[in-house]
Design a protein around this motif. Structure first.
Motif, PDB file in Angstrom:
ATOM      1  N   ARG A   1      42.702  27.515  37.483  1.00 16.98           N
ATOM      2  CA  ARG A   1      41.638  27.209  36.507  1.00 16.98           C
ATOM      3  C   ARG A   1      40.268  27.573  37.072  1.00 16.98           C
ATOM      4  NH1 ARG A   1      43.739  21.693  36.086  1.00 16.98           N
ATOM      5  NH2 ARG A   1      45.539  21.671  34.689  1.00 16.98           N
ATOM      6  N   MET A   2      40.072  27.256  38.343  1.00 17.70           N
ATOM      7  CA  MET A   2      38.789  27.576  38.983  1.00 17.70           C
ATOM      8  C   MET A   2      38.585  29.082  39.076  1.00 17.70           C
ATOM      9  SD  MET A   2      38.850  24.698  42.018  1.00 17.70           S
ATOM     10  CE  MET A   2      37.284  25.183  42.757  1.00 17.70           C
ATOM     11  N   ALA A   3      39.647  29.816  39.440  1.00 23.33           N
ATOM     12  CA  ALA A   3      39.556  31.277  39.538  1.00 23.33           C
ATOM     13  C   ALA A   3      39.176  31.884  38.192  1.00 23.33           C
ATOM     14  CB  ALA A   3      40.883  31.848  40.035  1.00 23.33           C
ATOM     15  N   LYS A   4      39.736  31.335  37.132  1.00 22.47           N
ATOM     16  CA  LYS A   4      39.432  31.836  35.787  1.00 22.47           C
ATOM     17  C   LYS A   4      37.950  31.648  35.461  1.00 22.47           C
ATOM     18  CE  LYS A   4      41.349  31.693  31.087  1.00 22.47           C
ATOM     19  NZ  LYS A   4      40.171  31.454  30.241  1.00 22.47           N
ATOM     20  N   LYS A   5      37.431  30.470  35.762  1.00 22.53           N
ATOM     21  CA  LYS A   5      36.015  30.198  35.484  1.00 22.53           C
ATOM     22  C   LYS A   5      35.099  31.086  36.324  1.00 22.53           C
ATOM     23  CE  LYS A   5      36.452  25.406  33.906  1.00 22.53           C
ATOM     24  NZ  LYS A   5      36.102  23.985  34.175  1.00 22.53           N
ATOM     25  N   ILE A   6      35.467  31.264  37.590  1.00 21.06           N
ATOM     26  CA  ILE A   6      34.683  32.116  38.486  1.00 21.06           C
ATOM     27  C   ILE A   6      34.611  33.532  37.930  1.00 21.06           C
ATOM     28  CG2 ILE A   6      34.712  33.260  40.753  1.00 21.06           C
ATOM     29  CD1 ILE A   6      35.984  30.592  41.824  1.00 21.06           C
ATOM     30  N   MET A   7      35.754  34.082  37.551  1.00 19.85           N
ATOM     31  CA  MET A   7      35.810  35.471  37.106  1.00 19.85           C
ATOM     32  C   MET A   7      35.180  35.649  35.730  1.00 19.85           C
ATOM     33  SD  MET A   7      39.476  36.691  38.618  1.00 19.85           S
ATOM     34  CE  MET A   7      39.131  38.429  38.323  1.00 19.85           C
ATOM     35  N   GLU A   8      35.310  34.656  34.880  1.00 22.23           N
ATOM     36  CA  GLU A   8      34.635  34.723  33.578  1.00 22.23           C
ATOM     37  C   GLU A   8      33.121  34.687  33.759  1.00 22.23           C
ATOM     38  OE1 GLU A   8      37.978  32.706  30.600  1.00 22.23           O
ATOM     39  OE2 GLU A   8      36.373  31.453  31.429  1.00 22.23           O
ATOM     40  N   ARG A   9      32.668  33.857  34.687  1.00 25.05           N
ATOM     41  CA  ARG A   9      31.228  33.768  34.961  1.00 25.05           C
ATOM     42  C   ARG A   9      30.672  35.115  35.443  1.00 25.05           C
ATOM     43  NH1 ARG A   9      31.360  29.609  38.587  1.00 25.05           N
ATOM     44  NH2 ARG A   9      31.199  30.980  40.400  1.00 25.05           N
ATOM     45  N   LEU A  10      31.484  35.840  36.220  1.00 25.32           N
ATOM     46  CA  LEU A  10      31.056  37.141  36.743  1.00 25.32           C
ATOM     47  C   LEU A  10      31.383  38.290  35.794  1.00 25.32           C
ATOM     48  CD1 LEU A  10      32.018  36.659  40.500  1.00 25.32           C
ATOM     49  CD2 LEU A  10      29.718  36.725  39.518  1.00 25.32           C
ATOM     50  N   LYS A  11      31.852  37.945  34.612  1.00 26.89           N
ATOM     51  CA  LYS A  11      32.088  38.934  33.545  1.00 26.89           C
ATOM     52  C   LYS A  11      33.138  39.988  33.913  1.00 26.89           C
ATOM     53  CE  LYS A  11      28.699  37.466  30.769  1.00 26.89           C
ATOM     54  NZ  LYS A  11      27.934  36.532  31.587  1.00 26.89           N
ATOM     55  N   PHE A  12      34.209  39.551  34.578  1.00 29.60           N
ATOM     56  CA  PHE A  12      35.309  40.470  34.859  1.00 29.60           C
ATOM     57  C   PHE A  12      36.077  40.753  33.570  1.00 29.60           C
ATOM     58  CE2 PHE A  12      34.756  39.296  39.321  1.00 29.60           C
ATOM     59  CZ  PHE A  12      35.055  40.488  39.959  1.00 29.60           C
ATOM     60  N   PRO A  13      36.706  41.926  33.454  1.00 30.35           N
ATOM     61  CA  PRO A  13      37.546  42.210  32.283  1.00 30.35           C
ATOM     62  C   PRO A  13      38.708  41.231  32.196  1.00 30.35           C
ATOM     63  CG  PRO A  13      37.159  44.199  33.590  1.00 30.35           C
ATOM     64  CD  PRO A  13      36.663  43.046  34.403  1.00 30.35           C
ATOM     65  N   LYS A  14      39.132  40.928  30.986  1.00 28.59           N
ATOM     66  CA  LYS A  14      40.194  39.953  30.761  1.00 28.59           C
ATOM     67  C   LYS A  14      41.470  40.315  31.515  1.00 28.59           C
ATOM     68  CE  LYS A  14      42.755  37.497  27.157  1.00 28.59           C
ATOM     69  NZ  LYS A  14      44.050  37.621  27.843  1.00 28.59           N
ATOM     70  N   GLU A  15      41.813  41.586  31.520  1.00 31.00           N
ATOM     71  CA  GLU A  15      43.042  42.017  32.193  1.00 31.00           C
ATOM     72  C   GLU A  15      43.004  41.691  33.688  1.00 31.00           C
ATOM     73  OE1 GLU A  15      45.601  46.134  33.005  1.00 31.00           O
ATOM     74  OE2 GLU A  15      43.896  46.149  31.630  1.00 31.00           O
ATOM     75  N   THR A  16      41.853  41.917  34.312  1.00 29.93           N
ATOM     76  CA  THR A  16      41.703  41.614  35.741  1.00 29.93           C
ATOM     77  C   THR A  16      41.758  40.112  35.977  1.00 29.93           C
ATOM     78  OG1 THR A  16      40.289  43.574  35.983  1.00 29.93           O
ATOM     79  CG2 THR A  16      40.235  41.962  37.773  1.00 29.93           C
ATOM     80  N   ILE A  17      41.097  39.349  35.107  1.00 31.91           N
ATOM     81  CA  ILE A  17      41.112  37.888  35.221  1.00 31.91           C
ATOM     82  C   ILE A  17      42.546  37.369  35.134  1.00 31.91           C
ATOM     83  CG2 ILE A  17      40.437  35.714  34.116  1.00 31.91           C
ATOM     84  CD1 ILE A  17      37.869  37.129  33.197  1.00 31.91           C
TER      85      ILE A  17
END
Length: 487
Positions: A306-322
């Motif tokens: 869950r934390m990794a998802k929030k981190i990567m969403e905050r940094l605007k990573f593409p959904k596939e990478t997230i």
């Protein structure tokens, strides 16, 4: 050796055409740095006294769609790095009131003005067609000393563009350099400027940092923490500093994550595996119960995902990478013991994590072990699991691998798409996971007819039992992990 001989013909042709038209032109920036340092340049830039309109006249087949005086000259080279060469007019830049972009850009008549606006001395050199090196800020000396140093006052240079704070660390990580003390001090004092930089730019610099040379990524994360930059990128990682683990770990959570990253970086893995290794235990500080050798971290992989998802969403990573990184973090903790897990259990494991993720997940497990301080990345248990995976990985493990797909089942049973169809397919898959020999038309048709005759209540109950069979394996897995490893 005349370093001008290392300039590709495509670049020479562009410089030559500009010179022939009466303009000054030089190869500049990272390409010059790389050829002096003995690396293959990733791209080539040219600085010239010609203004954009004049460049376009010389190269009609070019692209000019920006306000920075940069024209993309097409060379038709088969080498991607040379297919388009960026040619930029000598320029000066005004103040940076937003700490990101110059308030105004003015064209200049001198190369020295152009070089003086650049970030680091090693990127502020130019090379003429006849091999003359123009180096007004000592970039070649800093290359020899293996130093990252700003052009001019570092406080001023970082104040122009806060992303340069990360770039200094990234270049040092890529090249194996040190950061000059005054420059390093300025990164610390101006670290808050990173807050003013768009998440996408921070993300792109972070990706370059994590995919740098073998020993660079973990070192870069340490420097990010020392300079105060990490709290503006992934502050969650800082929660692991000083957090002791248990008798199965000799390092803190912070040290463990760094060692895991270091291992996969040296294995030349993808960015996704590197980031998953860095974040795989990010949930441990929030899940910790107790202190000392018997401390526990139950469900840290779920919290961490869950934390990794929030981190990567905050940094605007593409959904596939997230999705990929989160999946690896979520499933990195699995139990396997020779003789205890059946082939059906291994098939369910592959079905759960995805056959396409198995190799990456195994590499992440190796990183987890090395990060814990054990000497072997691949013990006998892991080798045996790989053997079992190879043995069953071609068995049917997903609905699409059933001999009868959803459309064929609907035609055979004369039913429409519905939750009932989904339950039938799931039960059939569980049957086949138990015994791949059942994956044939005769068995599937007979079993499907049998299931179709059941009432909805009976089918729900049977689907629930099939699901529980899978969960029972997972619960046993979790119980054994907690019992044997206390994590």
């Amino acid at each position: 050796m005349d370093i001008s001989k290392k300039i590709p013909n495509e670049v020479k042709d562009v410089i030559g055409a500009l010179n022939k038209a009466g303009y000054l032109a030089y190869a500049v920036g990272g390409a010059v740095r790389d050829i002096i340092f003995g690396r293959e340049p990733k791209d080539w830039d040219i600085a010239t006294s010609a203004e954009p309109d004049e460049i376009v006249k010389i190269f009609p087949d070019s692209v000019y769609e920006n306000k920075f005086g940069t024209v993309g000259v097409k060379t038709r080279s088969e080498n991607k790095a040379l297919a388009i060469i960026e040619v930029t007019t000598f320029r000066e830049e005004g103040d940076y009131s937003d700490f990101r972009h110059p308030d105004k850009i003015e064209f200049s008549e001198t190369l020295e003005d152009d070089l003086s606006r650049r970030d680091f001395t090693i990127n502020a050199m130019a090379l003429s067609l006849d091999g003359e090196l123009i180096d007004p800020f000592g970039g070649q000396k800093d290359l020899e000393k293996k130093l990252i140093r700003t052009v001019d006052d570092p406080e001023k240079r970082f104040g122009e563009d806060g992303l340069r704070l990360m770039r200094a660390i990234r270049f040092a990580a890529e090249l194996g350099f040190d950061i000059e003390p005054q420059t390093f001090s300025a990164i610390i004092s101006r670290s808050d400027l990173l807050q003013k930089i768009a998440e996408e730019r921070v993300r792109d610099e972070f990706v370059k940092m994590i995919t740098s040379s073998e020993s660079g990524p973990a070192w870069a994360i340490v420097q990010m923490e020392k300079t105060g930059l990490l709290k503006y990128v992934i502050p969650e990682l800082l929660e692991g500093i000083g957090v002791a683990q248990n008798k199965h770990h000799i390092y803190t959570v912070w040290e463990h994550n760094l060692r895991a990253l270091d291992y996969v970086a040296k294995e030349n893995t993808s960015f996704e595996i590197r980031l998953a290794s860095l974040l795989h235990d990010v949930g441990k500080p929030r899940s910790k119960a107790g202190e000392g050798p018997d401390a526990t971290f139950h469900s840290h992989e779920v919290i961490g995902a869950r934390m990794a998802k929030k981190i990567m969403e905050r940094l605007k990573f593409p959904k596939e990478t997230i999705d990929r990184v989160v999946h690896l973090v979520r499933h990195h903790l699995f139990y396997y013991n020779v003789g205890e897990v059946t082939e059906a259990g291994v098939r369910r494991f592959i079905s759960r994590v995805g056959e396409e993720n198995i190799d990456d997940l195994m590499k992440l497990r190796e990183a987890d072990r090395i990060g814990s301080g054990v000497p072997k990345a691949v013990p006998y248990k892991t080798r045996h699991l790989r053997f079992m995976i190879d043995k069953v990985r071609h068995d049917p493990i997903s609905p699409k691998m059933l001999k009868m797909d959803g459309t064929e089942l609907m035609d055979y049973l004369k039913i429409s798409p519905s939750p009932k169809l989904g339950m039938i397919i799931n039960i059939l898959l569980e049957d086949v996971l138990d015994d791949p020999a059942r994956n044939n038309d005769k068995y599937l048709q007979g079993r499907a007819e049998e299931l179709n005759r059941l009432s909805e209540r009976e089918l729900i109950e049977m689907a629930k039992k099939a699901k529980e069979t899978k969960q029972e394996f997972e619960r046993e897995e979790e119980r054994e992990i907690k019992k044997k490893h206390r994590v």
